[in-house]
Design a protein around this motif. Structure first.
Motif, PDB file in Angstrom:
ATOM      1  N   LYS A 168      40.265  38.041  39.992  1.00  0.00           N
ATOM      2  CA  LYS A 168      41.707  37.729  40.331  1.00  0.00           C
ATOM      3  C   LYS A 168      42.433  39.252  40.416  1.00  0.00           C
ATOM      4  O   LYS A 168      43.169  39.341  41.399  1.00  0.00           O
ATOM      5  N   ASN A 169      42.172  40.058  39.536  1.00  0.00           N
ATOM      6  CA  ASN A 169      43.023  41.128  39.319  1.00  0.00           C
ATOM      7  C   ASN A 169      42.090  42.041  40.184  1.00  0.00           C
ATOM      8  O   ASN A 169      41.315  43.036  39.693  1.00  0.00           O
ATOM      9  N   ILE A 170      42.682  42.651  41.308  1.00  0.00           N
ATOM     10  CA  ILE A 170      42.082  43.291  42.374  1.00  0.00           C
ATOM     11  C   ILE A 170      42.538  44.727  42.025  1.00  0.00           C
ATOM     12  O   ILE A 170      43.497  45.093  41.940  1.00  0.00           O
ATOM     13  N   TRP A 171      41.401  45.842  41.873  1.00  0.00           N
ATOM     14  CA  TRP A 171      41.639  47.151  41.625  1.00  0.00           C
ATOM     15  C   TRP A 171      42.280  47.679  43.003  1.00  0.00           C
ATOM     16  O   TRP A 171      41.917  47.260  44.005  1.00  0.00           O
ATOM     17  N   HIS A 172      43.443  48.514  42.652  1.00  0.00           N
ATOM     18  CA  HIS A 172      44.220  49.108  43.814  1.00  0.00           C
ATOM     19  C   HIS A 172      43.509  49.466  45.030  1.00  0.00           C
ATOM     20  O   HIS A 172      44.000  48.935  46.040  1.00  0.00           O
ATOM     21  N   PRO A 173      42.418  50.331  44.915  1.00  0.00           N
ATOM     22  CA  PRO A 173      41.758  50.549  46.137  1.00  0.00           C
ATOM     23  C   PRO A 173      40.984  49.557  47.038  1.00  0.00           C
ATOM     24  O   PRO A 173      40.830  49.856  48.247  1.00  0.00           O
TER      25      PRO A 173
ATOM     26  N   ILE B 269      35.701  39.704  35.996  1.00  0.00           N
ATOM     27  CA  ILE B 269      35.274  40.770  36.568  1.00  0.00           C
ATOM     28  C   ILE B 269      35.866  42.138  36.536  1.00  0.00           C
ATOM     29  O   ILE B 269      37.246  42.223  36.743  1.00  0.00           O
ATOM     30  N   CYS B 270      35.199  43.197  36.002  1.00  0.00           N
ATOM     31  CA  CYS B 270      35.555  44.462  36.021  1.00  0.00           C
ATOM     32  C   CYS B 270      37.145  44.641  35.908  1.00  0.00           C
ATOM     33  O   CYS B 270      37.340  44.545  34.416  1.00  0.00           O
ATOM     34  N   TRP B 271      37.960  45.023  36.555  1.00  0.00           N
ATOM     35  CA  TRP B 271      39.550  45.344  36.352  1.00  0.00           C
ATOM     36  C   TRP B 271      40.180  44.144  35.696  1.00  0.00           C
ATOM     37  O   TRP B 271      41.188  44.279  34.786  1.00  0.00           O
ATOM     38  N   ASP B 272      39.539  42.820  35.636  1.00  0.00           N
ATOM     39  CA  ASP B 272      40.062  41.733  34.826  1.00  0.00           C
ATOM     40  C   ASP B 272      40.267  42.157  33.395  1.00  0.00           C
ATOM     41  O   ASP B 272      41.067  41.614  32.521  1.00  0.00           O
ATOM     42  N   LEU B 273      39.488  43.059  32.824  1.00  0.00           N
ATOM     43  CA  LEU B 273      39.388  43.435  31.593  1.00  0.00           C
ATOM     44  C   LEU B 273      40.674  44.105  31.162  1.00  0.00           C
ATOM     45  O   LEU B 273      41.286  44.049  29.635  1.00  0.00           O
ATOM     46  N   ALA B 274      41.656  44.517  32.083  1.00  0.00           N
ATOM     47  CA  ALA B 274      42.685  45.109  31.612  1.00  0.00           C
ATOM     48  C   ALA B 274      43.776  44.189  31.479  1.00  0.00           C
ATOM     49  O   ALA B 274      44.851  44.490  31.098  1.00  0.00           O
ATOM     50  N   PHE B 275      43.592  42.934  31.566  1.00  0.00           N
ATOM     51  CA  PHE B 275      44.688  41.870  31.542  1.00  0.00           C
ATOM     52  C   PHE B 275      44.538  40.884  30.435  1.00  0.00           C
ATOM     53  O   PHE B 275      43.662  40.032  30.521  1.00  0.00           O
ATOM     54  N   PRO B 276      45.141  41.128  29.486  1.00  0.00           N
ATOM     55  CA  PRO B 276      44.815  40.279  28.139  1.00  0.00           C
ATOM     56  C   PRO B 276      45.185  38.722  28.534  1.00  0.00           C
ATOM     57  O   PRO B 276      44.706  37.891  27.922  1.00  0.00           O
ATOM     58  N   GLU B 277      46.051  38.396  29.322  1.00  0.00           N
ATOM     59  CA  GLU B 277      46.334  37.254  29.870  1.00  0.00           C
ATOM     60  C   GLU B 277      45.126  36.451  30.432  1.00  0.00           C
ATOM     61  O   GLU B 277      44.992  35.211  30.134  1.00  0.00           O
ATOM     62  N   ALA B 278      44.054  37.172  31.022  1.00  0.00           N
ATOM     63  CA  ALA B 278      43.038  36.520  31.346  1.00  0.00           C
ATOM     64  C   ALA B 278      42.268  35.878  30.456  1.00  0.00           C
ATOM     65  O   ALA B 278      41.631  34.868  30.471  1.00  0.00           O
ATOM     66  N   PHE B 279      41.890  36.666  29.341  1.00  0.00           N
ATOM     67  CA  PHE B 279      41.098  36.151  28.345  1.00  0.00           C
ATOM     68  C   PHE B 279      41.747  35.116  27.622  1.00  0.00           C
ATOM     69  O   PHE B 279      41.279  34.024  26.996  1.00  0.00           O
ATOM     70  N   ARG B 280      43.168  35.203  27.519  1.00  0.00           N
ATOM     71  CA  ARG B 280      43.985  34.268  26.724  1.00  0.00           C
ATOM     72  C   ARG B 280      43.886  32.830  27.308  1.00  0.00           C
ATOM     73  O   ARG B 280      43.452  31.605  26.865  1.00  0.00           O
ATOM     74  N   GLU B 281      43.668  32.699  28.552  1.00  0.00           N
ATOM     75  CA  GLU B 281      43.734  31.512  29.416  1.00  0.00           C
ATOM     76  C   GLU B 281      42.189  30.983  29.281  1.00  0.00           C
ATOM     77  O   GLU B 281      41.911  29.658  29.078  1.00  0.00           O
ATOM     78  N   LEU B 282      41.163  31.772  29.109  1.00  0.00           N
ATOM     79  CA  LEU B 282      39.855  31.449  28.932  1.00  0.00           C
ATOM     80  C   LEU B 282      39.677  30.764  27.456  1.00  0.00           C
ATOM     81  O   LEU B 282      38.924  29.735  27.432  1.00  0.00           O
ATOM     82  N   ILE B 283      40.376  31.449  26.779  1.00  0.00           N
ATOM     83  CA  ILE B 283      40.070  31.008  25.121  1.00  0.00           C
ATOM     84  C   ILE B 283      40.714  29.681  25.145  1.00  0.00           C
ATOM     85  O   ILE B 283      40.391  28.732  24.426  1.00  0.00           O
ATOM     86  N   ALA B 284      42.111  29.557  25.727  1.00  0.00           N
ATOM     87  CA  ALA B 284      42.621  28.271  25.548  1.00  0.00           C
ATOM     88  C   ALA B 284      41.938  27.162  26.134  1.00  0.00           C
ATOM     89  O   ALA B 284      42.032  26.112  25.670  1.00  0.00           O
ATOM     90  N   ASP B 285      40.936  27.554  26.889  1.00  0.00           N
ATOM     91  CA  ASP B 285      40.005  26.605  27.802  1.00  0.00           C
ATOM     92  C   ASP B 285      38.755  26.372  26.682  1.00  0.00           C
ATOM     93  O   ASP B 285      37.732  25.848  27.339  1.00  0.00           O
ATOM     94  N   GLY B 286      38.760  27.007  25.589  1.00  0.00           N
ATOM     95  CA  GLY B 286      37.574  26.887  24.744  1.00  0.00           C
ATOM     96  C   GLY B 286      36.420  27.742  24.829  1.00  0.00           C
ATOM     97  O   GLY B 286      35.284  27.594  24.367  1.00  0.00           O
ATOM     98  N   ALA B 287      36.466  28.877  25.825  1.00  0.00           N
ATOM     99  CA  ALA B 287      35.425  29.848  25.631  1.00  0.00           C
ATOM    100  C   ALA B 287      35.422  30.565  24.400  1.00  0.00           C
ATOM    101  O   ALA B 287      36.216  30.939  23.821  1.00  0.00           O
ATOM    102  N   ASP B 288      34.048  30.545  24.150  1.00  0.00           N
ATOM    103  CA  ASP B 288      33.489  31.339  22.852  1.00  0.00           C
ATOM    104  C   ASP B 288      33.058  32.805  23.341  1.00  0.00           C
ATOM    105  O   ASP B 288      33.131  33.759  22.671  1.00  0.00           O
ATOM    106  N   ILE B 289      32.370  32.863  24.666  1.00  0.00           N
ATOM    107  CA  ILE B 289      31.890  34.224  25.174  1.00  0.00           C
ATOM    108  C   ILE B 289      32.483  34.292  26.462  1.00  0.00           C
ATOM    109  O   ILE B 289      32.500  33.508  27.263  1.00  0.00           O
ATOM    110  N   VAL B 290      32.698  35.725  26.710  1.00  0.00           N
ATOM    111  CA  VAL B 290      33.269  36.172  28.095  1.00  0.00           C
ATOM    112  C   VAL B 290      32.281  37.069  28.476  1.00  0.00           C
ATOM    113  O   VAL B 290      31.971  37.979  27.717  1.00  0.00           O
ATOM    114  N   ILE B 291      31.694  36.655  29.583  1.00  0.00           N
ATOM    115  CA  ILE B 291      30.856  37.945  30.407  1.00  0.00           C
ATOM    116  C   ILE B 291      31.442  38.465  31.636  1.00  0.00           C
ATOM    117  O   ILE B 291      32.291  37.977  32.209  1.00  0.00           O
TER     118      ILE B 291
END
Length: 250
Positions: free
Chosen positions: A83-88, A115-137
């Protein structure tokens, strides 16, 4: 967990090479090979992300960077487009845009993928956790060269510091386990730092810049204890919690 070149591992990021688009168009056969391997070895596999070519509006080709979760019987349980594309990368890759981050049920628990630069966006984790994720790969290709010369003047290891601190922070702030797998090789050009990280305890297994394989147990009881203490998941179940994604090419 393997510590090797896990993003662009089939083709590299060479979008101006005509072979790049050709290989992207053949991505299905590579995915099928991973499915056969998972079934043969009876293991779950999240292979390095695969560049996929699809037909866009007016027949214009578009390219996605996609991760798959393959079960131990060879079936595909879920996929995720970066989702979050690294600018280059933005002139060449297309984001998943407003598609929601969705967790999937797997033999190892409920899993989310980034994937990769998604790590910089806490909102991405929040949405996964809201959907019940215990592990994020998180398959990644993150190198020292992602830092500008001005950044390096402040800290030559700025990208390593980014990864180490952010991974631990994401585990704590989401009461989740993280499996982070990065490109590895000579330290001049690669960071490595692949690791399995949990809240409360931090990394339970970690590698340097060397290529290799790491096997570790994840005590998911830690997630329960962390949630009981911080109540993150309880809070984000509220009706007014949401995550809206906006993307600009600038």
């Amino acid at each position: 967990m393997t510590n090797t070149a896990l993003r662009y591992h089939l083709s590299g990021m060479v979008p101006n090479d005509p072979r790049w688009a050709i290989q992207a168009a053949d991505s299905a056969k590579y995915l099928a090979n991973y499915q056969a391997l998972a079934k043969e070895l009876k293991i779950c596999i999240v292979p390095g992300t695969i560049i996929e070519k699809q037909e866009g509006p007016n027949g214009t080709p578009i390219f996605y960077n996609t991760a798959y979760f393959i079960s131990n019987d060879g079936s595909i349980l879920g996929s995720y487009i970066k989702k979050n594309i690294w600018h280059p990368e933005r002139p060449h890759l297309t984001s998943s845009g407003l598609d929601r981050h969705v967790a999937i049920d797997t033999p190892i628990g409920r899993v989310g993928m980034l994937i990769c630069w998604d790590l910089a966006f806490p909102e991405a984790f929040r949405e996964l956790i809201a959907d019940g994720a215990d592990i994020v790969i998180i398959p990644t290709y993150w190198t020292p060269h992602d830092a500008s010369a001005d950044c390096i003047k402040y800290n030559p290891n700025t990208e390593g510091l980014f990864l180490e601190t952010t991974l631990t922070a994401r585990a704590f702030e989401n009461t989740c386990g993280i499996i982070f797998c990065n490109a590895a090789g000579p330290s001049k050009d690669f960071l490595g730092l692949s690791q399995i990280t949990l809240p409360l305890v931090g990394p339970v297994a970690r590698m340097g810049s060397e290529e290799g394989i790491c096997v570790a147990d994840m005590d998911l009881k830690v997630l329960e204890v962390a949630e009981q203490n911080y109540k993150v998941r309880q809070d984000i179940k509220k009706d007014d919690w949401h995550y809206v994604y906006r993307h600009s090419s600038k």
